[in-house]
Design a protein around this motif. Sequence first.
Motif, PDB file in Angstrom:
ATOM      1  N   GLN A 202       0.840  -1.198   0.000  1.00  0.00           N
ATOM      2  CA  GLN A 202       0.000   0.000   0.000  1.00  0.00           C
ATOM      3  C   GLN A 202       0.881   1.256   0.000  1.00  0.00           C
ATOM      4  OE1 GLN A 202      -3.308  -0.034  -0.228  1.00  0.00           O
ATOM      5  NE2 GLN A 202      -4.150  -1.799   0.852  1.00  0.00           N
ATOM      6  N   LEU A 203       1.947   1.231   0.772  1.00  0.00           N
ATOM      7  CA  LEU A 203       2.874   2.365   0.804  1.00  0.00           C
ATOM      8  C   LEU A 203       3.545   2.571  -0.551  1.00  0.00           C
ATOM      9  CD1 LEU A 203       4.576   1.877   4.288  1.00  0.00           C
ATOM     10  CD2 LEU A 203       3.221   3.867   3.587  1.00  0.00           C
ATOM     11  N   LEU A 204       3.894   1.485  -1.234  1.00  0.00           N
ATOM     12  CA  LEU A 204       4.543   1.600  -2.540  1.00  0.00           C
ATOM     13  C   LEU A 204       3.607   2.219  -3.573  1.00  0.00           C
ATOM     14  CD1 LEU A 204       6.473  -1.801  -2.687  1.00  0.00           C
ATOM     15  CD2 LEU A 204       7.426   0.480  -2.253  1.00  0.00           C
ATOM     16  N   ILE A 205       2.322   1.886  -3.511  1.00  0.00           N
ATOM     17  CA  ILE A 205       1.356   2.525  -4.407  1.00  0.00           C
ATOM     18  C   ILE A 205       1.303   4.023  -4.132  1.00  0.00           C
ATOM     19  CG2 ILE A 205      -1.086   2.686  -5.022  1.00  0.00           C
ATOM     20  CD1 ILE A 205      -1.300  -0.333  -4.471  1.00  0.00           C
ATOM     21  N   SER A 206       1.273   4.376  -2.855  1.00  0.00           N
ATOM     22  CA  SER A 206       1.284   5.797  -2.492  1.00  0.00           C
ATOM     23  C   SER A 206       2.568   6.471  -2.952  1.00  0.00           C
ATOM     24  CB  SER A 206       1.127   5.951  -0.978  1.00  0.00           C
ATOM     25  OG  SER A 206      -0.122   5.458  -0.533  1.00  0.00           O
ATOM     26  N   GLU A 207       3.678   5.740  -2.882  1.00  0.00           N
ATOM     27  CA  GLU A 207       4.967   6.297  -3.283  1.00  0.00           C
ATOM     28  C   GLU A 207       4.992   6.629  -4.769  1.00  0.00           C
ATOM     29  OE1 GLU A 207       7.949   8.199  -2.643  1.00  0.00           O
ATOM     30  OE2 GLU A 207       7.726   6.828  -0.943  1.00  0.00           O
ATOM     31  N   LEU A 208       4.445   5.760  -5.594  1.00  0.00           N
ATOM     32  CA  LEU A 208       4.408   6.038  -7.029  1.00  0.00           C
ATOM     33  C   LEU A 208       3.650   7.328  -7.317  1.00  0.00           C
ATOM     34  CD1 LEU A 208       3.863   2.572  -8.768  1.00  0.00           C
ATOM     35  CD2 LEU A 208       5.672   4.222  -9.270  1.00  0.00           C
ATOM     36  N   LYS A 209       2.548   7.518  -6.631  1.00  0.00           N
ATOM     37  CA  LYS A 209       1.764   8.739  -6.841  1.00  0.00           C
ATOM     38  C   LYS A 209       2.544   9.969  -6.378  1.00  0.00           C
ATOM     39  CE  LYS A 209      -2.816  10.769  -6.046  1.00  0.00           C
ATOM     40  NZ  LYS A 209      -2.504  12.004  -5.340  1.00  0.00           N
ATOM     41  N   LYS A 210       3.134   9.877  -5.197  1.00  0.00           N
ATOM     42  CA  LYS A 210       3.866  11.018  -4.670  1.00  0.00           C
ATOM     43  C   LYS A 210       5.071  11.354  -5.543  1.00  0.00           C
ATOM     44  CE  LYS A 210       6.742  12.531  -0.789  1.00  0.00           C
ATOM     45  NZ  LYS A 210       7.424  12.108   0.455  1.00  0.00           N
ATOM     46  N   TYR A 211       5.867  10.347  -5.881  1.00  0.00           N
ATOM     47  CA  TYR A 211       7.111  10.605  -6.594  1.00  0.00           C
ATOM     48  C   TYR A 211       6.860  11.123  -8.009  1.00  0.00           C
ATOM     49  CZ  TYR A 211      11.697   9.986  -8.690  1.00  0.00           C
ATOM     50  OH  TYR A 211      12.880  10.215  -9.351  1.00  0.00           O
ATOM     51  N   SER A 212       5.866  10.568  -8.704  1.00  0.00           N
ATOM     52  CA  SER A 212       5.635  10.983 -10.087  1.00  0.00           C
ATOM     53  C   SER A 212       5.223  12.445 -10.188  1.00  0.00           C
ATOM     54  CB  SER A 212       4.573  10.094 -10.743  1.00  0.00           C
ATOM     55  OG  SER A 212       3.327  10.197 -10.074  1.00  0.00           O
TER      56      SER A 212
END
Length: 481
Positions: free
Chosen positions: A58-68
């Motif tokens: 779940q954190l990795l999905i959030s990370e993709l959104k934040k980083y992009s």
Amino acid sequence: MNKIKLAVALSAASLLAACGSDSDDKNNGVDTPTTYEFLSKVTEGESSVVFTGQAARQLLISELKKYSGSDEFQALTNKQTALDNLNTIYAKGVDSDEVNSLIDFNLYDGTGATSVPVSVEAPLTLEQTDYSDVFSVSGAKNLQGKLAGCDNDLSMSEFIGWEIAQGDIQDCGQDDVAVEDENDKPHTLLQTWFDELATLATDGNANTTIVNDQGHDLQQLIQKFLFGAVTYSQAARDYLKADKGLLKQNSEGDKAGAKDYTALEHQWDEGFGYFGASLDYLNKTDAEIKASAESDVDGNESIDLLRGEYNYGLSVYSAKVDTYSDADDLNLSADAMEAFLEGRQIIQDNFGTDPVEGEGYHVQLVETSERALAAMEKTIAGAAIHYINSTIDDVTNYDGSDIASLAKHWSELKGFALSLQFSPVAIISEADLKEVHEKIGTTPKASASAANAEQFIADLEAARTILVEAYGFDAAVAATW
């Protein structure tokens, strides 16, 4: 509707003092607790609840959104570097055996581990502040290995909603067999979107950082698609699947007795982890869940992101869908949580007896799992309807000058609609879902032009009608979401 689940929980909680760990609030004859906390039947005094790996994803999905969408990503000048960084999150994740995974490579400044994409306000603190902390609890985890089609076969006869030519398919390594087929299309689509994001970030045009010339908001498409292709898919096709996860042993500690939980308990917990709710989710109102993701369950002012003190993904959207209108027609958040609590209690009540397909408590467990999955699926469908309505509003007011709002809302709609195909017990039929995508289309930009706007709005309304009828929503109410 902004429903108050707290009143029900408090009523049940008032009985806890009298009867120990269970309440007398019946759910199909099962005494369920009001929080997702279950003591081990294997090891006295220990918790049997573990879903740390699911929380890490779940954190990795959030990370993709934040980083992009970050300044650091948009400041990159080399496309391959940008593409590699996106795949670091997706394919490497947290893994000590991978060179430059997030545990030892900081995407933002190149030093140390990448920080988690979560912040809390004082006096609260985080127990995991970066991905090295996450890895120390969850172990090696990534998104690609659990993507629909990579980890399991697709649930419908073909990949629905986005045309991908056979020659463009990229193998995602399902079962280590390099056969390029329908199962590789979700992975291929993500790689296509990553490539477009990397191009936009490094093309020197500051005005098109996440939206391409087709009106695709890639940041939103990726996040909403992963809610379905990872979290919903894993729950439906693996952990809560009648002939798979729900047939695991329930008589001893998992891993040859090494764990404090049985294999069946763990399967159910992992399914719950992909719903993404906090342990005390049922005790909060939808408005509270929508307003704040963290939940200090143990009251120590420290949020454990991996052990049920944070609401992720579909659990947040369940609360959001419930609040889309004032009509008393939905309570998807409680429907899901009550089913997860009930199923977990059924498993614990039957410790010492392994499930037999189609017999005994397995029948009740399957029925309960399908209720949980139905609430997740209706959440996705309800969110899609909400973004249909938002897209209609955008098209009605679109003057061709600023596509950002239209791109965002259409992409959220498309991402959620794509997500509906990843369950073997889906409520919506394959034919209906194909028609929904035909009406939504493949881009909002040309469809929203003055010449086409009226037809596009009619198509979106037709897609909404299909969803409303498939899921039994109130048509008049859904039109206001």
